[in-house]
Motif scaffolding. Structure first.
Motif, PDB file in Angstrom:
ATOM      1  N   ALA A 172       0.654  -1.634   0.476  1.00  0.00           N
ATOM      2  CA  ALA A 172       0.106  -0.218  -0.101  1.00  0.00           C
ATOM      3  C   ALA A 172       1.288   1.176  -0.092  1.00  0.00           C
ATOM      4  N   ALA A 173       2.217   0.759   0.789  1.00  0.00           N
ATOM      5  CA  ALA A 173       3.216   2.391   0.712  1.00  0.00           C
ATOM      6  C   ALA A 173       3.791   2.451  -0.713  1.00  0.00           C
ATOM      7  N   LEU A 174       4.396   1.241  -1.435  1.00  0.00           N
ATOM      8  CA  LEU A 174       3.990   1.708  -2.844  1.00  0.00           C
ATOM      9  C   LEU A 174       3.250   2.210  -3.294  1.00  0.00           C
ATOM     10  N   ALA A 175       2.040   1.804  -3.767  1.00  0.00           N
ATOM     11  CA  ALA A 175       1.397   2.129  -4.247  1.00  0.00           C
ATOM     12  C   ALA A 175       1.050   3.809  -3.948  1.00  0.00           C
ATOM     13  N   PRO A 226      12.031  12.057  -4.185  1.00  0.00           N
ATOM     14  CA  PRO A 226      11.659  11.386  -2.949  1.00  0.00           C
ATOM     15  C   PRO A 226      12.233  10.090  -3.424  1.00  0.00           C
ATOM     16  N   ILE A 227      12.618   9.259  -2.060  1.00  0.00           N
ATOM     17  CA  ILE A 227      13.038   7.623  -2.283  1.00  0.00           C
ATOM     18  C   ILE A 227      12.716   6.310  -2.321  1.00  0.00           C
ATOM     19  N   GLY A 228      11.663   6.936  -1.948  1.00  0.00           N
ATOM     20  CA  GLY A 228      10.663   6.021  -1.546  1.00  0.00           C
ATOM     21  C   GLY A 228      10.225   5.876  -0.434  1.00  0.00           C
ATOM     22  N   PRO A 229       8.927   4.942  -0.358  1.00  0.00           N
ATOM     23  CA  PRO A 229       8.825   4.119   1.242  1.00  0.00           C
ATOM     24  C   PRO A 229       9.687   4.268   1.742  1.00  0.00           C
ATOM     25  N   PRO A 232      -3.064  10.182  -0.077  1.00  0.00           N
ATOM     26  CA  PRO A 232      -3.560   8.945  -0.380  1.00  0.00           C
ATOM     27  C   PRO A 232      -3.131   7.402   0.416  1.00  0.00           C
ATOM     28  N   ALA A 233      -4.510   6.324   0.307  1.00  0.00           N
ATOM     29  CA  ALA A 233      -4.682   5.329   1.225  1.00  0.00           C
ATOM     30  C   ALA A 233      -3.202   4.734   1.008  1.00  0.00           C
ATOM     31  N   GLY A 234      -2.626   4.230   2.010  1.00  0.00           N
ATOM     32  CA  GLY A 234      -0.803   4.191   2.182  1.00  0.00           C
ATOM     33  C   GLY A 234      -0.114   5.013   2.721  1.00  0.00           C
ATOM     34  N   THR A 235       0.021   6.091   3.248  1.00  0.00           N
ATOM     35  CA  THR A 235       0.206   7.136   2.947  1.00  0.00           C
ATOM     36  C   THR A 235       1.074   6.888   4.605  1.00  0.00           C
ATOM     37  N   LEU A 236      -0.052   6.144   5.514  1.00  0.00           N
ATOM     38  CA  LEU A 236       1.084   6.188   6.377  1.00  0.00           C
ATOM     39  C   LEU A 236       0.828   4.154   6.715  1.00  0.00           C
ATOM     40  N   GLY A 237       1.310   3.506   7.769  1.00  0.00           N
ATOM     41  CA  GLY A 237       1.415   2.348   8.165  1.00  0.00           C
ATOM     42  C   GLY A 237       2.027   2.425  10.149  1.00  0.00           C
TER      43      GLY A 237
END
Length: 504
Positions: A33-36, A130-133, A192-197
């Protein structure tokens, strides 16, 4: 699947079951979800992410009473300290919103096509992206400022990176509550959904670091914990950056002139610094160099008096309490070390610890006293003259801070000490104490290994630099460029053909 249990350190008893440890499958779902979410979070742009950070800060402020109450129950740090920490946490979220507004962090540079002494040059345009999740590990000693909503999370979100936090076992209920507040606020701000986990459990943390979607790891904790995560990273097919804050002795030098002018005050203040928060600050002064002679005696006598009057603080968890008891006993029994004063003994309830003041000689400095001991203990090393002091400083490990307490107008010895300690410290402190770490543009909270292993850390605006990577566009049409690299953009500082241009 094991339960996640919240323990009250004042009693040592379990209070509530927060939930279940996160499974490997659930870690995989959160990482996917974070990657998406990453492209859409970046697409919010600097203005959108600034709005997100301010919304998160407002949401925490709105729930201040609830957050402080549960954090106090889980950490015993007290409402005054925790209210201050929550204020700091909200401030750093808003500060990174200002970093986004200002925009120079992207390091935008444009070199137009043209002739150079080495031949023709193509059109080149560079900025940080940004580097990514990012995986963030919450710290035991700061349930807010270095945890779920802390500096790692704030700077990563500002950079445009989704964040998955591994909750610390010392305060799982606080972590869960704060995460729920942030997640709801993120939805409100259009993240977006998945921004935080959020994940719970040691294995979940290992799974998180090993997951291919995670592109960087931020960690505040022990050297052993950091090494364990580094080993996981090294086994990945694609090792990723690891940003760890790990261990720090934070030496303090009291000059003879300072001791002569205000010895008793220095003694009391040093004890206040090393017992603050139960001695559970990464910037706690663990070793103080005090001159021999009557003026230095006044410093040490004031320290001993303050320690004897100190109560037994409650430490954060059973592991920290046990380690403090073991390591402080080893320190007290080291060759050439004597016990000068001991504070109130624990009454048997919870994870209490007795404050401890030890003394040794700078000439025969035992190796044991140059290692960090987490908790309310510090060592005084007495020195005879500048040469003896500077020789002893050569044995210092690298630290987050090094402090010099000077006399009025004194510069010669402080300069010599500074030159000796600068290669070993990330922050040089003068006529103050290192346990206060302001959040600002000029702040740095790092140092050579083992204090940290990176040039930029989780305090100060350069924290954002960890979660960005450079990309150059060569010969790109304007339609394919980020707005910050187009010719007509004037919203941020940029370097154009080698000349710095300010926004207008």
């Amino acid at each position: 699947m094991a339960a996640v249990v919240s323990i009250d350190p004042r009693t040592g008893q379990a209070v509530e079951e927060v939930g279940q440890e996160t499974t490997t499958a659930e870690v995989d779902r959160l990482c996917a979800a974070a990657l998406a979410a990453a492209p859409d979070l970046e697409a919010l742009g600097r203005a959108g992410r600034a709005r997100l950070l301010r919304t998160l800060a407002d949401a925490l402020e709105d729930r201040r009473e609830d957050v402080v109450a549960i954090a106090d129950r889980e950490t015993a740090l007290g409402p005054v300290r925790l209210n201050g920490e929550l204020t700091r946490t909200c401030y750093q979220l808003r500060l990174f919103a200002e970093v986004l507004d200002e925009g120079s962090y992207v390091e935008a540079a444009i070199d137009h096509a043209g002739d150079t002494p080495m031949g023709p040059r193509p059109d080149l345009r560079r900025m940080l992206v940004p580097i990514g999740p990012v995986a963030v590990f919450g710290a035991s000693n700061f349930p807010l400022a270095f945890s779920v909503p802390g500096g790692d999370t704030a700077s990563a979100l500002a950079a445009g990176c989704p964040v998955i936090v591994k909750a610390h076992g010392s305060h799982p209920a606080t972590s869960q509550l704060v995460f729920d507040i942030l997640a709801a606020a993120g939805d409100k701000a259009g993240a977006p959904a998945g921004t935080l986990g959020l994940v719970h459990g040691v294995q979940a943390g290992a799974d998180l670091v090993a997951h291919p979607a995670v592109r960087a790891v931020g960690f505040t904790g022990s050297v052993n914990g950091g090494r364990a995560l580094l080993q996981i990273i090294e086994r990945r097919p694609d090792p990723v950056p690891f940003f760890g804050e790990l261990s720090s002795l934070n030496p303090v030098v009291v000059t003879p002139q300072a001791a002569a002018e205000r010895g008793p005050a220095i003694g009391a203040e040093l004890v206040g610094s090393f017992t603050l928060g139960g001695g559970q600050f990464c910037t706690k002064p663990g070793l103080a160099f005090v001159p021999a002679g009557p003026d230095g005696d006044a410093v040490v006598e004031a320290m001993a008096e303050a320690v004897r009057g100190a109560g037994a603080p409650v430490l954060l968890n059973e592991g920290i309490s046990a380690a403090y008891g073991r390591i402080s006993d080893d320190l007290a029994g080291a060759p050439g070390v004597e016990v000068l004063a001991r504070g109130a003994e624990p009454d048997g309830a919870g994870f209490q610890a007795a404050p401890l003041l030890l003394a040794t000689s700078a000439v025969e400095l035992p190796q044991e006293v140059t290692e960090e001991c987490f908790g309310p203990v510090s060592v005084v090393a007495r020195y005879e003259g500048e040469a003896e002091l500077l020789t002893a400083l050569e044995a210092m490990p690298s630290s987050l801070t090094a402090t010099v307490l000077r006399g009025r107008g004194e510069t010669e010895l402080p300069l010599a000490v500074s030159q000796q300690l600068r290669p070993r410290a990330g922050r040089l402190v003068y006529d103050a104490y290192p346990t206060g770490v302001a959040v600002s543009w000029a702040q740095h909270h790092g140092g050579p290994w083992p204090s940290t292993n990176s040039q930029h850390t989780s305090v100060g605006t350069t924290a954002i630099r960890r979660f960005l990577r450079p990309v150059t566009w060569q010969g790109a049409p304007a339609e394919l460029l980020p707005p910050e690299l187009t010719d007509d953009y004037r919203g941020i500082p940029r370097r154009i053909d080698g000349v710095l241009e300010l926004p207008r």
